[in-house]
Design an enzyme around this catalytic site. Sequence first.
Site, short mmCIF file in Angstrom:
data_model
loop_
_atom_site.label_atom_id
_atom_site.label_comp_id
_atom_site.label_asym_id
_atom_site.label_seq_id
_atom_site.Cartn_x
_atom_site.Cartn_y
_atom_site.Cartn_z
N GLY A 86 0.81 -1.21 0.00
CA GLY A 86 0.00 0.00 0.00
C GLY A 86 0.85 1.26 0.00
O GLY A 86 2.07 1.21 0.12
N GLY A 133 -0.08 -5.04 1.00
CA GLY A 133 -1.34 -4.95 0.28
C GLY A 133 -1.44 -5.89 -0.90
O GLY A 133 -2.54 -6.28 -1.29
N GLU A 187 5.32 -5.55 7.64
CA GLU A 187 4.86 -4.38 8.38
C GLU A 187 5.66 -4.07 9.64
O GLU A 187 5.78 -2.90 10.02
CB GLU A 187 3.37 -4.55 8.74
CG GLU A 187 2.43 -4.42 7.56
CD GLU A 187 2.37 -5.65 6.68
OE1 GLU A 187 1.71 -5.60 5.62
OE2 GLU A 187 2.99 -6.69 7.04
N ASP A 247 -1.62 -6.77 8.14
CA ASP A 247 -3.06 -6.56 7.97
C ASP A 247 -3.49 -7.16 6.65
O ASP A 247 -2.94 -8.16 6.22
CB ASP A 247 -3.41 -5.07 8.10
CG ASP A 247 -2.85 -4.22 6.97
OD1 ASP A 247 -1.77 -4.56 6.44
OD2 ASP A 247 -3.49 -3.22 6.60
#
Length: 353
Positions: free
Chosen positions: A70, A119, A142, A150
Amino acid sequence: MTDIDAEPTVLVRTEGALGRLTLNRPKAINALDYDMIQQLGAALDAWRDDTDIDIVLIDGAGDRGMCAGGDVRALYDQIVSGQPERTAEFFRAEYALNLMISEFPKPVVAIADGITMGGGIGLAGHAAIRIVTERSRLAMPETRIGFTPDVGGTYLLGRAPGRIGEYLGLTGGTMSAADAVYAGFADHYVPSQHLDELREALGKRADPTSPSELVLLFDETPEASVLATERAWIDEVFSAETVGEIAERLSARAEASASATADTLSELSPTGLAVTLDAVREAREGTLRDALIGEYRRVMWFATQHPDLPEGIRAQLVDKDRSPKWQPATIADLTADAGSAARAFTPDVPLFD
């Protein structure tokens, strides 16, 4: 469209009964922004009940990777400018797309060629048929920016063999194609030289041949998984109850890879590690939807309540001094509730209406 790419950031087209979605920001390794998420979701919505579309294919333009993740820099800007509503809007849209891919009524085929991280895992990891190549490099990195996995990554990590999920989640380690198949992040290994043939076969599929049967025509056996060969010490170390105990067990191991892992963890956000450990273990039970709800709580906690996320992005991507000042600074300084505090957080806006 963007000024950088000067063309659509998602290519949406049909080839026979195949709906094709190609992330089209190759210069940025197809990094995912809010507009791209909206485009992908709109296409899937349009194809859901379209009787002319039987299969959906998701891939990325260029040969560097399907999706590097992302737009973390945009996330940093939102946090430091005090715009949590924009952060919530992005993650709500992204997680809804992740769940849509997982629950889509038609087979979704994802080609995770090259770099597929963060992502990108949210797009590829929940597809019905997940393909990797010799160029694939998959990761949930992350914790490298003081954050937590996530996009449903904790759901996948929680179902990896043994304690591989805890290991990958905490270290942000990169998986080869063989590792990805072994860890449950991919289903098939197809050499990159055959990808165009595979795409053509999917587009020209003749009933009743299923997409899985077509992929098997190109499927090969990858080299041995390094994760599989090292699972014994990983299971022993990462079954410990806390991050502190994991660090202690690592220090007692003789393997060079265990020592390297100890060095890696010592550089990462202690809070990010504790939250990630708790998240992976919570996601081991329940559905993908449950995991996404848990991730959303933690993500918004980091975005609004804790300094390590903006500090990690600053150090890695803004100032690039590679010297983050974590709070607390060391694993030894973690409190007993370091992992559970984020789990209990209630965002102002819920993930799903």
